[in-house]
Design a protein around this motif. Structure first.
Motif, PDB file in Angstrom:
ATOM      1  N   GLU A   1       1.320 -13.766  -5.739  1.00  0.00           N
ATOM      2  CA  GLU A   1       0.765 -12.525  -5.203  1.00  0.00           C
ATOM      3  C   GLU A   1      -0.686 -12.740  -4.747  1.00  0.00           C
ATOM      4  O   GLU A   1      -1.090 -12.258  -3.685  1.00  0.00           O
ATOM      5  N   LEU A   2      -1.462 -13.460  -5.533  1.00  0.00           N
ATOM      6  CA  LEU A   2      -2.832 -13.772  -5.121  1.00  0.00           C
ATOM      7  C   LEU A   2      -2.826 -14.570  -3.820  1.00  0.00           C
ATOM      8  O   LEU A   2      -3.614 -14.304  -2.906  1.00  0.00           O
ATOM      9  N   ARG A   3      -1.927 -15.535  -3.750  1.00  0.00           N
ATOM     10  CA  ARG A   3      -1.805 -16.360  -2.549  1.00  0.00           C
ATOM     11  C   ARG A   3      -1.404 -15.520  -1.344  1.00  0.00           C
ATOM     12  O   ARG A   3      -1.871 -15.753  -0.212  1.00  0.00           O
ATOM     13  N   ARG A   4      -0.565 -14.508  -1.568  1.00  0.00           N
ATOM     14  CA  ARG A   4      -0.106 -13.649  -0.468  1.00  0.00           C
ATOM     15  C   ARG A   4      -1.235 -12.821   0.125  1.00  0.00           C
ATOM     16  O   ARG A   4      -1.332 -12.673   1.348  1.00  0.00           O
TER      17      ARG A   4
ATOM     18  N   SER B   1       2.019  -6.902  -8.951  1.00  0.00           N
ATOM     19  CA  SER B   1       2.279  -6.193  -7.691  1.00  0.00           C
ATOM     20  C   SER B   1       0.958  -5.668  -7.154  1.00  0.00           C
ATOM     21  O   SER B   1       0.481  -4.612  -7.582  1.00  0.00           O
ATOM     22  N   LEU B   2       0.379  -6.397  -6.242  1.00  0.00           N
ATOM     23  CA  LEU B   2      -0.919  -6.017  -5.686  1.00  0.00           C
ATOM     24  C   LEU B   2      -0.710  -5.137  -4.451  1.00  0.00           C
ATOM     25  O   LEU B   2       0.012  -5.530  -3.532  1.00  0.00           O
ATOM     26  N   PRO B   3      -1.346  -3.970  -4.399  1.00  0.00           N
ATOM     27  CA  PRO B   3      -1.108  -3.010  -3.317  1.00  0.00           C
ATOM     28  C   PRO B   3      -1.935  -3.299  -2.066  1.00  0.00           C
ATOM     29  O   PRO B   3      -2.636  -2.428  -1.560  1.00  0.00           O
ATOM     30  N   PHE B   4      -1.837  -4.536  -1.571  1.00  0.00           N
ATOM     31  CA  PHE B   4      -2.623  -4.937  -0.414  1.00  0.00           C
ATOM     32  C   PHE B   4      -1.743  -5.684   0.578  1.00  0.00           C
ATOM     33  O   PHE B   4      -0.743  -6.302   0.205  1.00  0.00           O
ATOM     34  N   ASP B   5      -2.145  -5.631   1.838  1.00  0.00           N
ATOM     35  CA  ASP B   5      -1.425  -6.344   2.888  1.00  0.00           C
ATOM     36  C   ASP B   5      -1.602  -7.853   2.737  1.00  0.00           C
ATOM     37  O   ASP B   5      -2.553  -8.330   2.110  1.00  0.00           O
ATOM     38  N   ASP B   6      -0.710  -8.589   3.333  1.00  0.00           N
ATOM     39  CA  ASP B   6      -0.841 -10.045   3.376  1.00  0.00           C
ATOM     40  C   ASP B   6      -2.183 -10.417   3.994  1.00  0.00           C
ATOM     41  O   ASP B   6      -2.582  -9.866   5.038  1.00  0.00           O
ATOM     42  N   GLY B   7      -2.884 -11.356   3.363  1.00  0.00           N
ATOM     43  CA  GLY B   7      -4.140 -11.846   3.913  1.00  0.00           C
ATOM     44  C   GLY B   7      -5.242 -10.824   3.990  1.00  0.00           C
ATOM     45  O   GLY B   7      -6.169 -10.958   4.799  1.00  0.00           O
ATOM     46  N   ALA B   8      -5.217  -9.814   3.122  1.00  0.00           N
ATOM     47  CA  ALA B   8      -6.205  -8.748   3.180  1.00  0.00           C
ATOM     48  C   ALA B   8      -7.603  -9.200   2.754  1.00  0.00           C
ATOM     49  O   ALA B   8      -8.597  -8.563   3.121  1.00  0.00           O
TER      50      ALA B   8
END
Length: 248
Positions: free
Chosen positions: A111-114, A82-89
């Motif tokens: 999640e990395l791809r997101r 669960s990465l706390p970043f926006d899509d494409g950040a």
């Protein structure tokens, strides 16, 4: 066994044998392309983080985070789940020798791809053609590794999850980073306790399997049997032992 628990337990001496191998780092850097912002997930002690761009690291283990050098990228507590970043950040997300520890590798890669336009993952092909039969250590001395892989996704499934290409990464015979396969032409290294403690496979396989593997390898080195079995490796400058780059 969680990512954080494992390395909080065995990671105290990690930097004694684990460091950036420049030739592998060059492959990772090339795969990152022109990415100006990079997220490094499962970042450990900071090996392979590019110095010429902005990097933010994520690492669950306190012991590993404590060994990051002062010049390393800033590091957050967290994991791929669960990465706390926006899509494409980020322009790119990378992960080095970490995916095999994730409870759900497919979800983590997604999640990395997101959160990034580009994904670069350095990992292992743990199938029989890629690792179990190709690498003499798993084939001849530590067959218990096969049990650790039950239920884990194949390299093809990992790649398909993020639409990645798969590139082989040969290991130089004098590899500076002491990961599991690094000493394929220097078998005596596996007799060293400090080398084994820098590699999670030994802990996961268990103390009994480790003692037997070390005993049998020592005997085969003394008798010349190891050299006889693996004579085809002795003249190689680099070998494919199942390491792969996933690039999406």
């Amino acid at each position: 066994m969680s990512e954080a628990w494992l390395y909080d337990t065995i990671g105290a001496g990690y930097t004694a044998t684990r460091r950036t191998e420049p030739r592998i780092a060059a492959r990772i850097l090339a795969a990152l392309g022109d990415a100006g912002t990079v997220l490094n997930v499962g970042a450990g002690t900071g090996s392979y983080e590019p110095a010429d761009r902005y990097v933010l690291a994520v690492e669950p283990s306190a012991v590993m985070r404590s060994q990051r050098p002062p010049e390393a990228a800033p590091c957050l507590i967290g994991s791929a789940a669960s990465l706390p970043f926006d899509d494409g950040a980020f322009d790119a997300a990378m992960s080095v020798a970490s995916v095999h520890h994730w409870p759900d590798p497919i979800a983590g890669l997604r999640e990395l791809r997101r959160v990034a336009r580009r994904v670069v993952v350095f990992t292992h092909d743990t199938g029989r053609a890629g690792w179990l039969d190709r690498f003499w250590l798993t084939r001849d001395y530590l067959p218990e590794v096969a049990d650790l892989l039950i239920g884990r996704p194949s390299i093809g499934e990992l790649a398909a999850a993020i639409g990645a290409g798969i590139e082989p990464v040969p290991i130089p015979w004098d590899c500076a980073d002491g990961f599991f396969e690094a000493f394929w032409r220097r078998p005596e290294a596996y007799l060293e306790e400090r080398v084994r403690r820098g590699v999670s496979v030994w802990t996961k396989a268990g103390a009994e399997a480790e003692r037997r593997a070390v005993r049998d390898l020592r005997a085969d080195l003394d008798s010349g049997r190891w050299a006889e079995r693996n004579r085809d490796l002795l003249g190689l400058d680099a070998a494919d032992m199942g390491l792969r780059l996933l690039i999406a």
